[in-house]
Structures are given as structure tokens and as C-alpha cells.
Design a protein around this motif. Structure first.
Motif, PDB file in Angstrom:
ATOM      1  N   ALA A  36      95.700  23.884 -86.027  1.00 28.50           N
ATOM      2  CA  ALA A  36      95.112  23.541 -84.734  1.00 28.50           C
ATOM      3  C   ALA A  36      93.680  24.030 -84.636  1.00 28.50           C
ATOM      4  N   ALA A  37      93.408  25.226 -85.179  1.00 28.77           N
ATOM      5  CA  ALA A  37      92.048  25.749 -85.155  1.00 28.77           C
ATOM      6  C   ALA A  37      91.109  24.880 -85.990  1.00 28.77           C
ATOM      7  N   VAL A  38      91.588  24.450 -87.169  1.00 33.15           N
ATOM      8  CA  VAL A  38      90.775  23.576 -88.016  1.00 33.15           C
ATOM      9  C   VAL A  38      90.522  22.240 -87.327  1.00 33.15           C
ATOM     10  N   LEU A  39      91.535  21.713 -86.650  1.00 34.56           N
ATOM     11  CA  LEU A  39      91.382  20.436 -85.943  1.00 34.56           C
ATOM     12  C   LEU A  39      90.331  20.549 -84.847  1.00 34.56           C
ATOM     13  N   VAL A  40      90.334  21.645 -84.099  1.00 30.51           N
ATOM     14  CA  VAL A  40      89.330  21.841 -83.044  1.00 30.51           C
ATOM     15  C   VAL A  40      87.926  21.876 -83.643  1.00 30.51           C
ATOM     16  N   VAL A  41      87.781  22.580 -84.766  1.00 32.41           N
ATOM     17  CA  VAL A  41      86.481  22.642 -85.435  1.00 32.41           C
ATOM     18  C   VAL A  41      86.026  21.255 -85.870  1.00 32.41           C
ATOM     19  N   LEU A  42      86.942  20.464 -86.420  1.00 27.85           N
ATOM     20  CA  LEU A  42      86.603  19.111 -86.866  1.00 27.85           C
ATOM     21  C   LEU A  42      86.240  18.207 -85.691  1.00 27.85           C
ATOM     22  N   ILE A  43      86.910  18.383 -84.563  1.00 23.53           N
ATOM     23  CA  ILE A  43      86.619  17.545 -83.398  1.00 23.53           C
ATOM     24  C   ILE A  43      85.212  17.804 -82.877  1.00 23.53           C
ATOM     25  N   VAL A  44      84.795  19.057 -82.841  1.00 22.39           N
ATOM     26  CA  VAL A  44      83.482  19.396 -82.270  1.00 22.39           C
ATOM     27  C   VAL A  44      82.365  19.355 -83.306  1.00 22.39           C
ATOM     28  N   ALA A  45      82.696  19.039 -84.560  1.00 22.75           N
ATOM     29  CA  ALA A  45      81.672  19.038 -85.613  1.00 22.75           C
ATOM     30  C   ALA A  45      80.470  18.146 -85.299  1.00 22.75           C
ATOM     31  N   PRO A  46      80.641  16.950 -84.718  1.00 27.00           N
ATOM     32  CA  PRO A  46      79.462  16.116 -84.443  1.00 27.00           C
ATOM     33  C   PRO A  46      78.464  16.747 -83.483  1.00 27.00           C
ATOM     34  N   TYR A  47      78.875  17.739 -82.708  1.00 25.50           N
ATOM     35  CA  TYR A  47      77.962  18.391 -81.778  1.00 25.50           C
ATOM     36  C   TYR A  47      77.214  19.557 -82.416  1.00 25.50           C
ATOM     37  N   SER A  48      77.514  19.856 -83.675  1.00 24.50           N
ATOM     38  CA  SER A  48      76.940  21.022 -84.342  1.00 24.50           C
ATOM     39  C   SER A  48      75.644  20.662 -85.068  1.00 24.50           C
ATOM     40  N   ALA A  49      74.683  21.570 -84.980  1.00 24.51           N
ATOM     41  CA  ALA A  49      73.435  21.427 -85.726  1.00 24.51           C
ATOM     42  C   ALA A  49      73.361  22.458 -86.851  1.00 24.51           C
ATOM     43  N   LEU A  50      74.521  22.996 -87.245  1.00 27.18           N
ATOM     44  CA  LEU A  50      74.566  24.030 -88.272  1.00 27.18           C
ATOM     45  C   LEU A  50      74.222  23.447 -89.638  1.00 27.18           C
ATOM     46  N   PRO A  51      73.225  23.983 -90.321  1.00 30.65           N
ATOM     47  CA  PRO A  51      72.911  23.503 -91.673  1.00 30.65           C
ATOM     48  C   PRO A  51      73.831  24.145 -92.707  1.00 30.65           C
ATOM     49  N   LEU A  52      74.236  23.363 -93.684  1.00 35.72           N
ATOM     50  CA  LEU A  52      75.071  23.861 -94.787  1.00 35.72           C
ATOM     51  C   LEU A  52      74.401  23.483 -96.105  1.00 35.72           C
ATOM     52  N   PRO A  53      73.360  24.229 -96.497  1.00 35.79           N
ATOM     53  CA  PRO A  53      72.637  23.883 -97.734  1.00 35.79           C
ATOM     54  C   PRO A  53      73.569  23.890 -98.936  1.00 35.79           C
ATOM     55  N   GLY A  54      73.439  22.877 -99.762  1.00 38.75           N
ATOM     56  CA  GLY A  54      74.271  22.750-100.948  1.00 38.75           C
ATOM     57  C   GLY A  54      75.546  21.980-100.700  1.00 38.75           C
ATOM     58  N   LEU A  55      76.061  22.057 -99.473  1.00 42.63           N
ATOM     59  CA  LEU A  55      77.278  21.323 -99.136  1.00 42.63           C
ATOM     60  C   LEU A  55      76.956  19.969 -98.518  1.00 42.63           C
ATOM     61  N   LEU A  56      75.967  19.953 -97.622  1.00 40.97           N
ATOM     62  CA  LEU A  56      75.553  18.729 -96.960  1.00 40.97           C
ATOM     63  C   LEU A  56      74.038  18.620 -97.025  1.00 40.97           C
ATOM     64  N   ASP A  57      73.538  17.396 -96.972  1.00 36.29           N
ATOM     65  CA  ASP A  57      72.091  17.185 -97.054  1.00 36.29           C
ATOM     66  C   ASP A  57      71.372  17.596 -95.780  1.00 36.29           C
ATOM     67  N   GLY A  58      72.053  17.557 -94.664  1.00 34.27           N
ATOM     68  CA  GLY A  58      71.440  17.906 -93.394  1.00 34.27           C
ATOM     69  C   GLY A  58      72.402  18.686 -92.532  1.00 34.27           C
ATOM     70  N   PRO A  59      72.059  18.881 -91.246  1.00 33.35           N
ATOM     71  CA  PRO A  59      72.978  19.561 -90.331  1.00 33.35           C
ATOM     72  C   PRO A  59      74.308  18.835 -90.246  1.00 33.35           C
ATOM     73  N   VAL A  60      75.337  19.556 -89.837  1.00 31.62           N
ATOM     74  CA  VAL A  60      76.679  18.980 -89.788  1.00 31.62           C
ATOM     75  C   VAL A  60      76.715  17.748 -88.893  1.00 31.62           C
ATOM     76  N   GLY A  61      76.010  17.792 -87.765  1.00 29.87           N
ATOM     77  CA  GLY A  61      76.043  16.699 -86.810  1.00 29.87           C
ATOM     78  C   GLY A  61      75.108  15.548 -87.112  1.00 29.87           C
ATOM     79  N   SER A  62      74.370  15.588 -88.212  1.00 24.55           N
ATOM     80  CA  SER A  62      73.468  14.485 -88.551  1.00 24.55           C
ATOM     81  C   SER A  62      74.269  13.274 -89.015  1.00 24.55           C
ATOM     82  N   ALA A  63      73.645  12.100 -88.928  1.00 21.79           N
ATOM     83  CA  ALA A  63      74.347  10.860 -89.261  1.00 21.79           C
ATOM     84  C   ALA A  63      74.813  10.839 -90.714  1.00 21.79           C
TER      85      ALA A  63
END
Length: 384
Positions: free
Chosen positions: A35-62
Motif C-alpha cells: 500500500a505504501a508503494v502504491l501511494v508513492v506510485l500514485i503521487v509520482a507525477p507530482y514529484s520534481a525529484l531528480p534521480l540521476p542515472g535512473l531517469l533522464d529528468g525529474p520523476v514528474g517529467s513527461a
């Protein structure tokens, strides 16, 4: 009187059992991690957290949301495929056919008949289910490697049919783009990538729920028996054929629904989804994550899809281009890197990534057990 803290019992001289309350509380908390993971996944589009190496841009970028949605889609698809491989013991090489059927049927109905998306989607998924029912009823007449070869033959026939472009319905090697004017407006355009991400997340949750319910049902117990010993199921008076066909059709229905989600994510139907290589990728995902486990196929599908995209970027990067030829040539091939990763996981983690927590727990408990045994031995020596 002994206490609940593990102090010695002065009456008997033996230590009392320690309290299990903290362990029970921890176990109850761990049950809520999905349930905790699901909540994190649901709100992910609202996040501007950068994850260098994992994603090219912030989590919420297109771009990041598009990659995450694709990972969730294939995590769900691998979970559905495991109904055959891990739950019933059926090695199918034609699962991609039903995924492509959901995509191509929906797209063709919209393009040729001009029907709304909702109606086309319903007909497309029903077509995928009917196709799984017909081909499954034929394929399951044989068992073992014969079943695998029959499913492969059907998949190859479907792939050839799509590439030949009969009547111009499939678009051949180019595929066919979906008509944007007939798709829901909230699912078209880069500005609505978050909506597509939530659609993929909903598909994953639905697949996990259906698979969990099916596996825990009486039919799921028969699937387990068929996987272990089909002859014994027959001796009990049950007909394995009907139960295997049920698993085949259910997995095909989930795959057809996944093809519909893929159509929305990519904006069209592509012939690559009809090939046997596509099904082999699903097989690798399931084995990588852990066949026959609750979360393993999903984890394998997500990690494999993410690695496929990220290793492709690594292979074309300037850092790899500057390496000596002996390193540059293999590292510039994403499939080589994926193959090495797969072999390493299979060799080092038999049973897949899903077995990793239990293996780590066993490794941590072993030194503690050895320490307690050593202390007990030293105490015994002192008394003697």
C-alpha cells in the motif's frame, strides 16, 4: 517466576522464551508495504525529484513518466504471463499474439469502422479473449514441448500475417498510428502523459488483483497440482484440460488488455509486439524476477524494461564510444549487456530476485546462530 524478557526461570533453571510482540508488530507493519508503494506510485507525477542515472529528468517529467508507464505495463504483462509458466507449468511461446491482438483489433476497428474508442476497446479485448480460447483449445491438446511448439507456430503465423499487411489493415512493417480524434482527449498529447501513467498503473493493480484472486481460488490450487504432477490430478478425478484452458484464456485476456494500454502509450500498433522475441522477453522477465512468486514477475518486468531503455542509452553514449574496441564493441550492444545481467542473476540468485530477501535473511541469521552456539559451548565448558 519467569519473566517475558528472557531472564532465567529461577524455579527450573531454564531460560524463558523472549517476547514475540516486537516481531509480530514488525510483521504487521511489513504487510502494508504494498500500500505504501502504491501511494508513492500514485503521487509520482507530482514529484520534481531528480534521480540521476535512473531517469533522464525529474520523476514528474513527461519523459520519465513515459518510461515508468512502460515499465509498469510490462511488469503487469509479465505477471499475467506467469499464470501460465509459474502457476500452471505451461511454457507458451505465443503469448505476444494476444497482446498484439488487443492492440491491432482496437486500432483497426477505430480506423476502419470509425467507432468510438470505448466500443473499439471492448471489441478488441473480446477479440483477444476469443482468439486465446480458440488457439488455446487446440494448443492444449498436446503437452510438454509439443504445446510450446504449437504456440510458437501460431505466434509465427500471426507475425507473418501482420507483416504481409492483408487488405492494408495492419500497416505491415510500419504498423498503424491510432486516430487521435477518436482517442480520449485526456490521453492524447505530451501534456497528458501523467494520465497515461495512471492508466498503466491501474492496469498493473488490476492484473495483480486478478492473478492473486485466481491463484488463491480452488482453481488456482488445481493449477498448482497440475504444475507439480498432472497425472495425480487426473487420478483425483479432475480433468486438467479445462483448468489449463482457463489459465490460458485468463492470461490471454490480461495480455489483450495490456495491448490496449500499449496502444494508448505508443499511439499506435507496432509489428514488433507480434514476434516470438517479444514472448521470449516476457519469459526472461519472469525468470529474472522469480517464476511462481507473487511479486517476482512484476519486479522482473519492471527492471528488465528499465534496463532495456537505460542500457540502450548507455550503449550509444560518448563514454562507450571512447573505449578501446575490445570493450566498445560488446558494450555498444544492449542485448549483450542484458544477456550478461540475466546470466549473472540466474547464476547468483537461483529462483530470481524475489528470493533475495529470504537469502539475505538467512545470511544474517547464520552469524547470529553461530555466535549463540559458540557462547553456549563456552558456557558449557566453564560448567564442566
Amino acid at each position: 517466576m519467569s519473566t517475558v524478557t528472557g531472564t532465567p526461570d529461577r524455579t527450573s533453571g531454564t531460560p524463558a522464551a523472549p517476547s514475540d510482540a516486537p516481531a509480530a508488530d514488525t510483521a504487521r507493519l511489513l504487510r502494508w508495504w504494498p500500500a505504501a508503494v502504491l501511494v508513492v506510485l500514485i503521487v509520482a507525477p507530482y514529484s520534481a525529484l531528480p534521480l540521476p542515472g535512473l531517469l533522464d529528468g525529474p520523476v514528474g517529467s513527461a519523459g520519465s513518466l513515459q518510461l515508468l508507464a512502460t515499465c509498469l505495463l510490462f511488469g503487469a504483462l509479465a505477471t499475467g504471463y506467469d499464470l501460465l509458466l509459474g502457476r500452471t507449468g505451461l511454457l507458451s511461446f505465443g503469448h505476444a499474439l494476444y497482446f498484439a491482438a488487443g492492440s491491432y483489433a482496437t486500432n483497426t476497428i477505430m480506423l476502419e469502422a470509425g467507432l468510438p474508442f470505448a466500443v473499439s476497446a471492448l471489441v478488441g479485448v473480446c477479440f483477444g479473449i476469443a482468439l486465446a480460447l480458440v488457439l488455446g483449445s487446440v494448443s492444449l491438446r498436446v503437452t510438454g514441448i509439443g504445446f510450446s511448439m504449437v504456440t510458437l507456430a501460431f505466434a509465427q503465423a500471426g507475425s507473418i500475417l501482420v507483416s504481409r499487411n492483408p487488405g492494408g489493415f495492419t500497416g505491415g512493417e510500419e504498423g498503424r498510428a491510432a486516430p487521435a480524434e477518436l482517442l480520449p482527449s485526456g490521453l492524447v498529447g505530451i501534456e497528458h502523459t501523467a494520465n497515461l501513467y495512471w492508466v498503466a498503473l491501474g492496469y498493473l493493480v488490476l492484473t495483480l488483483a486478478v492473478v492473486h484472486w485466481a491463484v488463491r481460488s480452488p482453481t488456482g490450487r488445481v493449477w498448482e497440482g497440475i504444475k507439480e504432477n498432472e497425472r495425480r490430478v487426473e487420478v483425483l478425478g479432475l480433468r486438467p484440460y479445462g483448468f489449463k484452458l482457463t489459465a490460458f484464456v485468463l492470461a490471454g485476456a490480461l495480455a489483450a488488455l495490456g495491448g490496449l494500454v500499449h496502444l494508448l502509450l505508443t499511439g499506435g500498433s507496432t509489428p514488433q509486439t507480434t514476434t516470438s522475441d517479444f514472448t521470449l522477453s516476457l519469459l526472461v522477465m519472469v525468470v529474472l524476477g522469480g517464476s511462481g512468486t507473487r511479486w517476482g514477475p512484476m519486479v522482473g518486468g519492471i527492471l528488465y524494461t528499465w534496463a532495456d531503455h537505460r542500457l540502450g542509452d548507455l550503449a550509444g553514449s560518448g563514454a562507450v564510444a571512447e573505449l578501446p574496441a575490445v570493450l566498445r564493441v560488446p558494450l555498444s550492444q544492449p542485448l549483450f549487456l542484458l544477456g550478461v545481467l540475466f546470466v549473472a542473476v540466474v547464476h547468483l540468485l537461483p529462483g530470481g530476485l524475489a528470493r533475495l530477501p529470504s537469502r539475505l535473511g538467512s545470511a544474517l541469521r547464520a552469524p547470529r546462530g553461530a555466535t549463540r552456539a559458540g557462547a553456549a559451548a563456552r558456557k558449557e565448558n566453564r560448567h564442566s
